[in-house]
Design an enzyme around this catalytic site. Structure first.
Site, mmCIF file in Angstrom:
data_model
loop_
_atom_site.group_PDB
_atom_site.id
_atom_site.type_symbol
_atom_site.label_atom_id
_atom_site.label_comp_id
_atom_site.label_asym_id
_atom_site.label_seq_id
_atom_site.Cartn_x
_atom_site.Cartn_y
_atom_site.Cartn_z
ATOM 1 N N GLU A 47 1.808 7.592 -1.506
ATOM 2 C CA GLU A 47 2.173 8.339 -0.296
ATOM 3 C C GLU A 47 1.885 9.762 -0.498
ATOM 4 O OE1 GLU A 47 4.433 7.670 2.122
ATOM 5 O OE2 GLU A 47 5.481 5.964 1.567
ATOM 6 N N HIS A 65 -0.358 6.112 2.508
ATOM 7 C CA HIS A 65 0.771 6.373 3.687
ATOM 8 C C HIS A 65 0.934 7.908 3.648
ATOM 9 C CE1 HIS A 65 2.859 2.236 2.887
ATOM 10 N NE2 HIS A 65 2.294 2.554 1.665
ATOM 11 N N ASP A 86 0.382 5.962 9.867
ATOM 12 C CA ASP A 86 -0.002 6.732 8.801
ATOM 13 C C ASP A 86 -1.104 5.910 7.979
ATOM 14 O OD1 ASP A 86 2.212 4.874 8.283
ATOM 15 O OD2 ASP A 86 2.369 5.588 6.229
#
Length: 272
Positions: free
Chosen positions: A198, A112, A244
Site C-alpha cells: 500500500e 495499491h 489504484d
C-alpha cells in the site's frame, strides 16, 4: 646552660626536618601506587544479543539496532528473515491474515494506494489511522467515513507512508487480505500468491519521491527471497472494482529505478 638550649633547639629542628622528609617520600610513593592494598575494579563483561535474522550472538555494541531488534550486519537488517519479516520495516502485526495454500509461494506483487480519511493526508497524519484500520483498532467515531468501514477486515503486507516510512503488517509467508475478488492472468484469488504493498495516497495526487525510494529499496529485498516476481496494480487484477494505484503512479519510473524486467510487468508501463 645556653649551650644546652642551643643543642636542644638544633635537635628539635633536625627532628622536624627528618619527619617532613619522610612524609614527602611517602606521598611520592602513594602517587606512583595509589591505594596499593585496594583490589582492582573488575571489568563487567559486555552484554550479548542475538541477530534477529541468523540468530548468531554478538556484543550489543557491534549490533545494528532497529526497533529494539538486533542484527549482525546491514545485509541482515535489510533482508527478509526466516519468518518472513523485513528487518528495516516497522512491525505492526495485523490479525487479518491466514496461511497460504500448501506449496504456494508469492510470485506477484500488487501495488495499491490508501488514505484514511480519503484524501486528507495533506492536513492530517493518516498513517496511524491506516495502522489502526489494519489492526482492527480504528476508532469509528474519529471521522464519519470510519463508520462506513468499521466492520471491514483488511490488511496488506506493507505500507509506505508519504514520508517513505516502511511498515509491515503480515509476514510474506502468509496471506494478507488486500486483493479481494481478483484475477491475475487467469489465476483467481490473488491473495493466495501475492504480496500487497500500500502506498499512502488517494489516486488524485502524485506520490512522494520518498515513497518511490522506499519502494525501490523494498523490491530487491523481495526479489532476493522470491524469484521471478511479477508486478501489477490493484486495478489490473480487479478492474471492475478498483482504480489504484491510479494515474499518478509512475510505472516507467518504477521500472527504471528498480530495474524490474519488462516481461515481469505484463500490464505495461502506461499509467492507468
Amino acid at each position: 646552660m645556653f649551650k644546652w638550649l642551643l643543642l636542644l633547639a638544633g635537635a628539635y629542628l633536625f627532628y622536624r626536618w627528618l619527619k617532613g622528609k619522610k612524609q614527602i617520600q611517602a606521598g611520592r610513593g602513594e602517587a606512583h601506587n595509589p591505594r596499593p592494598n585496594k583490589a582492582p575494579k573488575a571489568i563487567e563483561p559486555e552484554g550479548m544479543v542475538q541477530c534477529q535474522h541468523c540468530k548468531v550472538h554478538l556484543p550489543k555494541s557491534e549490533a545494528k539496532i532497529f526497533e529494539e531488534r538486533f542484527y549482525c550486519s546491514k545485509e541482515h537488517l535489510n533482508a527478509i528473515d526466516q519468518q518472513g519479516w523485513v528487518g528495516s520495516a516497522k512491525w505492526r502485526p495485523s490479525p487479518n491474515q491466514d496461511v497460504r495454500p500448501e506449496n504456494i509461494s508469492p510470485d506477484l506483487v500488487v501495488i495499491h494506494h490508501i488514505s484514511l480519511p480519503p484524501s486528507e493526508f495533506r492536513s492530517t497524519n493518516s498513517s496511524q489511522y491506516i495502522i489502526d484500520f489494519f489492526q482492527n483498532q480504528l476508532d469509528s467515531t474519529a471521522h464519519p467515513y470510519f463508520e462506513e468501514i468499521a466492520g471491514q477486515k483488511v490488511s496488506s503486507h506493507f505500507l509506505i507512508t508519504r514520508t517513505g516510512e516502511l511498515i509491515q503488517f503480515v509476514s510474506t509467508q502468509n496471506k494478507a487480505w488486500h486483493a479481494g475478488v481478483s484475477s491475475f492472468m487467469g489465476r483467481e484469488k490473488c491473495n493466495d500468491f501475492s504480496i500487497g504493498i500500500e502506498l499512502e495516497g488517494d489516486g488524485e495526487t502524485p506520490f512522494e519521491e520518498a515513497q518511490y525510494q522506499a519502494l525501490n529499496k523494498l523490491i530487491p529485498i523481495l526479489e532476493a527471497c522470491y524469484a521471478n516476481l511479477q508486478f501489477a496494480g490493484h486495478s489490473d487484477i480487479a478492474p471492475d472494482r478498483k482504480t489504484d494505484p491510479g494515474m499518478y503512479f509512475d510505472w516507467k519510473k518504477f521500472q527504471k529505478e528498480t530495474n524490474v524486467s519488462l516481461k515481469n510487468l505484463p500490464y505495461g508501463l502506461t499509467s492507468r
